[in-house]
Design a protein around this motif. Structure first.
Motif, PDB file in Angstrom:
ATOM      1  N   UNK A   1     -33.155-126.409 -17.611  1.00 44.18           N
ATOM      2  CA  UNK A   1     -33.721-126.717 -16.300  1.00 44.18           C
ATOM      3  C   UNK A   1     -35.246-126.615 -16.316  1.00 44.18           C
ATOM      4  N   UNK A   2     -35.762-125.541 -16.921  1.00 41.02           N
ATOM      5  CA  UNK A   2     -37.206-125.330 -16.963  1.00 41.02           C
ATOM      6  C   UNK A   2     -37.918-126.250 -17.951  1.00 41.02           C
ATOM      7  N   UNK A   3     -37.214-126.619 -19.022  1.00 39.32           N
ATOM      8  CA  UNK A   3     -37.819-127.459 -20.063  1.00 39.32           C
ATOM      9  C   UNK A   3     -36.918-128.653 -20.339  1.00 39.32           C
ATOM     10  N   UNK A   4     -36.866-129.598 -19.392  1.00 43.91           N
ATOM     11  CA  UNK A   4     -35.943-130.730 -19.523  1.00 43.91           C
ATOM     12  C   UNK A   4     -36.251-131.599 -20.742  1.00 43.91           C
ATOM     13  N   UNK A   5     -35.178-132.020 -21.381  1.00 41.25           N
ATOM     14  CA  UNK A   5     -35.255-132.909 -22.525  1.00 41.25           C
ATOM     15  C   UNK A   5     -34.304-134.069 -22.290  1.00 41.25           C
ATOM     16  N   UNK A   6     -34.082-134.873 -23.323  1.00 36.64           N
ATOM     17  CA  UNK A   6     -33.128-135.956 -23.223  1.00 36.64           C
ATOM     18  C   UNK A   6     -31.749-135.400 -22.875  1.00 36.64           C
ATOM     19  N   UNK A   7     -31.118-135.960 -21.844  1.00 32.71           N
ATOM     20  CA  UNK A   7     -29.766-135.582 -21.409  1.00 32.71           C
ATOM     21  C   UNK A   7     -29.675-134.144 -20.891  1.00 32.71           C
ATOM     22  N   UNK A   8     -30.772-133.599 -20.378  1.00 36.33           N
ATOM     23  CA  UNK A   8     -30.731-132.226 -19.860  1.00 36.33           C
ATOM     24  C   UNK A   8     -29.787-132.081 -18.671  1.00 36.33           C
ATOM     25  N   UNK A   9     -29.716-133.108 -17.805  1.00 32.78           N
ATOM     26  CA  UNK A   9     -28.811-133.020 -16.663  1.00 32.78           C
ATOM     27  C   UNK A   9     -27.357-132.884 -17.116  1.00 32.78           C
ATOM     28  N   UNK A  10     -27.003-133.675 -18.153  1.00 33.15           N
ATOM     29  CA  UNK A  10     -25.648-133.591 -18.687  1.00 33.15           C
ATOM     30  C   UNK A  10     -25.404-132.224 -19.314  1.00 33.15           C
ATOM     31  N   UNK A  11     -26.427-131.695 -19.982  1.00 33.15           N
ATOM     32  CA  UNK A  11     -26.300-130.373 -20.599  1.00 33.15           C
ATOM     33  C   UNK A  11     -26.101-129.298 -19.534  1.00 33.15           C
ATOM     34  N   UNK A  12     -26.858-129.388 -18.431  1.00 29.80           N
ATOM     35  CA  UNK A  12     -26.732-128.408 -17.351  1.00 29.80           C
ATOM     36  C   UNK A  12     -25.335-128.471 -16.733  1.00 29.80           C
ATOM     37  N   UNK A  13     -24.829-129.687 -16.525  1.00 29.46           N
ATOM     38  CA  UNK A  13     -23.467-129.827 -15.985  1.00 29.46           C
ATOM     39  C   UNK A  13     -22.439-129.179 -16.908  1.00 29.46           C
ATOM     40  N   UNK A  14     -22.631-129.357 -18.207  1.00 32.88           N
ATOM     41  CA  UNK A  14     -21.708-128.762 -19.183  1.00 32.88           C
ATOM     42  C   UNK A  14     -21.794-127.242 -19.151  1.00 32.88           C
ATOM     43  N   UNK A  15     -23.022-126.726 -19.061  1.00 33.72           N
ATOM     44  CA  UNK A  15     -23.183-125.267 -18.989  1.00 33.72           C
ATOM     45  C   UNK A  15     -22.568-124.709 -17.715  1.00 33.72           C
ATOM     46  N   UNK A  16     -22.675-125.447 -16.597  1.00 34.75           N
ATOM     47  CA  UNK A  16     -22.085-124.967 -15.354  1.00 34.75           C
ATOM     48  C   UNK A  16     -20.564-124.856 -15.482  1.00 34.75           C
ATOM     49  N   UNK A  17     -19.947-125.828 -16.133  1.00 33.42           N
ATOM     50  CA  UNK A  17     -18.500-125.754 -16.359  1.00 33.42           C
ATOM     51  C   UNK A  17     -18.150-124.541 -17.214  1.00 33.42           C
ATOM     52  N   UNK A  18     -18.959-124.293 -18.235  1.00 32.82           N
ATOM     53  CA  UNK A  18     -18.714-123.134 -19.099  1.00 32.82           C
ATOM     54  C   UNK A  18     -18.937-121.820 -18.348  1.00 32.82           C
TER      55      UNK A  18
END
Length: 335
Positions: free
Chosen positions: A188-205
């Motif tokens: 979230x603080x250091x967005x990269x390519x596909x960070x939104x998808x990564x955040x969604x995945x982390x939220x599920x985890x």
């Protein structure tokens, strides 16, 4: 970003914290919010608006909770999670004192009245704020293995009652929840390519870890567990067939009489079949408005509306603006 570096950065004082850190024995109220919002003394109206924290395109927001500042009583129209990375956090939920220690996470439903005492230098709390629209039926299905969280999110999303629901999870000596939250925070603080998808995945985890770690879940009757499982299945079916679903077809699919299905949805979700159907259609219309150049009438037909006037009326009832205004607002939103 290296997580150990992130943890060190979280302990550094922001300019805002430095302003108040000189007199921690006399904590000040959060004047910044008071400058922006006019809070009524009536607790029924002391709601922090979604737009204050969320940009139009955001569903999840991560913040380090400001230290040395007392947050007065308020409530949200979104879901909030407070995770104690280090130290402690003293909160008051409906006037009741709640002490969170290191590794604890407090999940607050919408409309819960709460306040937070000023945090000291060693108290690092991560705030995670989530729009209720983030939880669609697919996510509810994934959470259906635990009746506690299913109840919690169904109440937050569909019933939206002014109930005082909150759950405290303890990570104990484990670090998995901590690592997942810090990884999501880093994206979230250091967005990269596909960070939104990564955040969604982390939220599920993160939710999966909460489900696994909650050992004291109250036992529910088998009938109640069955009913919640059925509700999740019905929502998933409606999500996948929103263009053409009818009450009769859905009732037949799940071997219910239409009247029984109506009562089941109303008693568990606080909404009728028709209301849920329109909610799903308008949700998918929003996706098309945001991501395609299709004309609005075509979008209305595509999501299942044959009466264009009724589509406009339903859209404005849910969002308060017309489809054209919604599309224009989203186009202006920063990337």
């Amino acid at each position: 970003m290296d997580i150990s570096i992130l943890e060190k950065q979280l302990k550094l004082m922001s300019g805002f914290e430095k302003k108040y850190s000189g007199t921690p024995e006399q904590p000040k109220r959060y004047s910044h919010i008071e400058e922006v919002l006019t809070f009524s003394k009536n607790k029924e109206t002391d709601i922090v608006p979604v737009d204050y924290f969320f940009k139009p395109e955001q569903n999840v927001v991560f913040l380090k909770h400001p230290r040395y500042i007392q947050f007065t009583e308020h409530r949200h129209s979104f879901i909030e999670m407070n995770y104690v990375l280090s130290g402690t956090s003293k909160q008051y939920i409906n006037g009741k004192e709640v002490i969170l220690k290191k590794g604890d996470l407090c999940l607050l439903n919408t409309n819960v009245i709460h306040s937070i005492d000023s945090a000291s230098e060693d108290d690092i709390i991560i705030n995670i704020m989530i729009r209720t629209s983030y939880f669609d039926s697919a996510l509810l299905q994934r959470l259906s293995g635990n009746d506690l969280l299913t109840d919690f999110f169904v109440n937050a999303i569909y019933k939206q009652k002014k109930e005082s629901q909150y759950i405290i999870f303890s990570d104990g000596e484990g670090n998995r929840l901590k690592d997942l939250i810090l990884q999501a925070l880093s994206e979230y603080y250091h967005p990269q390519l596909c960070s939104n998808e990564a955040i969604n995945s982390y939220m599920l985890l993160i939710f999966t870890e909460l489900l696994r770690g909650y050992h004291n879940t109250p036992k529910k009757s088998s009938e109640r567990i069955f009913r919640k499982a059925v509700i999740s299945d019905i929502l998933a079916y409606m999500e996948h067939n929103y263009e053409t679903i009818t009450l009769e077809k859905t009732a037949e699919k799940f071997h219910f009489h239409p009247n029984h299905l109506t009562r089941l949805l109303k008693s568990n979700l606080g909404k009728t079949f028709i209301e849920l159907s329109h909610q799903l259609k308008i949700k998918n219309a929003c996706t098309l408005l945001e991501n395609t150049d299709l004309i609005i009438d075509h979008i209305a037909n595509k999501v299942g509306y044959t009466n264009i006037t009724f589509f406009y009326k339903s859209f404005k009832k849910i969002h308060g603006i017309t489809p054209a205004e919604y599309r224009k607002k989203k186009m202006k939103a920063p990337l």
